[in-house]
Design a protein around this motif. Structure first.
Motif, PDB file in Angstrom:
ATOM      1  N   LEU A  21       0.848  -1.176   0.000  1.00 45.69           N
ATOM      2  CA  LEU A  21       0.000   0.000   0.000  1.00 45.69           C
ATOM      3  C   LEU A  21       0.892   1.237   0.000  1.00 45.69           C
ATOM      4  CD1 LEU A  21      -2.776   1.331   0.260  1.00 45.69           C
ATOM      5  CD2 LEU A  21      -2.534   1.093   2.738  1.00 45.69           C
ATOM      6  N   ALA A  22       0.799   2.024  -1.043  1.00 46.85           N
ATOM      7  CA  ALA A  22       1.593   3.246  -1.142  1.00 46.85           C
ATOM      8  C   ALA A  22       0.803   4.400  -0.553  1.00 46.85           C
ATOM      9  CB  ALA A  22       1.934   3.531  -2.595  1.00 46.85           C
ATOM     10  N   ILE A  23       1.412   5.092   0.352  1.00 48.75           N
ATOM     11  CA  ILE A  23       0.785   6.252   0.971  1.00 48.75           C
ATOM     12  C   ILE A  23       1.708   7.435   0.754  1.00 48.75           C
ATOM     13  CG2 ILE A  23       0.005   7.290   3.120  1.00 48.75           C
ATOM     14  CD1 ILE A  23      -0.495   4.446   4.134  1.00 48.75           C
ATOM     15  N   ARG A  24       1.160   8.467   0.183  1.00 48.79           N
ATOM     16  CA  ARG A  24       1.945   9.666  -0.074  1.00 48.79           C
ATOM     17  C   ARG A  24       1.562  10.724   0.949  1.00 48.79           C
ATOM     18  NH1 ARG A  24       4.642  10.925  -5.060  1.00 48.79           N
ATOM     19  NH2 ARG A  24       5.461  12.990  -4.740  1.00 48.79           N
ATOM     20  N   PHE A  25       2.547  11.379   1.467  1.00 44.44           N
ATOM     21  CA  PHE A  25       2.330  12.382   2.500  1.00 44.44           C
ATOM     22  C   PHE A  25       2.628  13.761   1.933  1.00 44.44           C
ATOM     23  CE2 PHE A  25       3.179  13.955   6.951  1.00 44.44           C
ATOM     24  CZ  PHE A  25       1.906  13.720   7.399  1.00 44.44           C
ATOM     25  N   LEU A  39       3.385  11.919  10.685  1.00 45.39           N
ATOM     26  CA  LEU A  39       2.344  10.970  10.282  1.00 45.39           C
ATOM     27  C   LEU A  39       1.363  10.703  11.412  1.00 45.39           C
ATOM     28  CD1 LEU A  39       1.167   9.103   8.152  1.00 45.39           C
ATOM     29  CD2 LEU A  39       2.746   7.343   8.936  1.00 45.39           C
ATOM     30  N   SER A  43      -2.546  11.764  11.314  1.00 46.25           N
ATOM     31  CA  SER A  43      -3.544  10.694  11.464  1.00 46.25           C
ATOM     32  C   SER A  43      -4.469  10.976  12.644  1.00 46.25           C
ATOM     33  CB  SER A  43      -2.842   9.343  11.673  1.00 46.25           C
ATOM     34  OG  SER A  43      -2.061   9.017  10.559  1.00 46.25           O
TER      35      SER A  43
END
Length: 50
Positions: A21-25, A39, A43
């Motif tokens: 799962l790629a999560i871009r911040f 993060l 969140s």
């Protein structure tokens, strides 16, 4: 979190094949020392925990 120089095309393809799962911040590149804190803070804010 990823490597300091970014991911190579080969590394990205390998990760995608593993169904990661790629999560871009955002567009910012955060330092390891602050990425975790940022993060967790974001969140918690999105989940109305703070």
């Amino acid at each position: 979190m990823g490597p300091e120089g970014g991911w190579s095309s080969k590394e990205i393809n390998t990760i995608v094949q593993q169904d990661a799962l790629a999560i871009r911040f955002g567009e910012r590149i955060l330092r390891t020392e602050t990425a975790g804190i940022a993060l967790v803070s974001a969140s918690a804010s999105l989940l109305n925990l703070i």
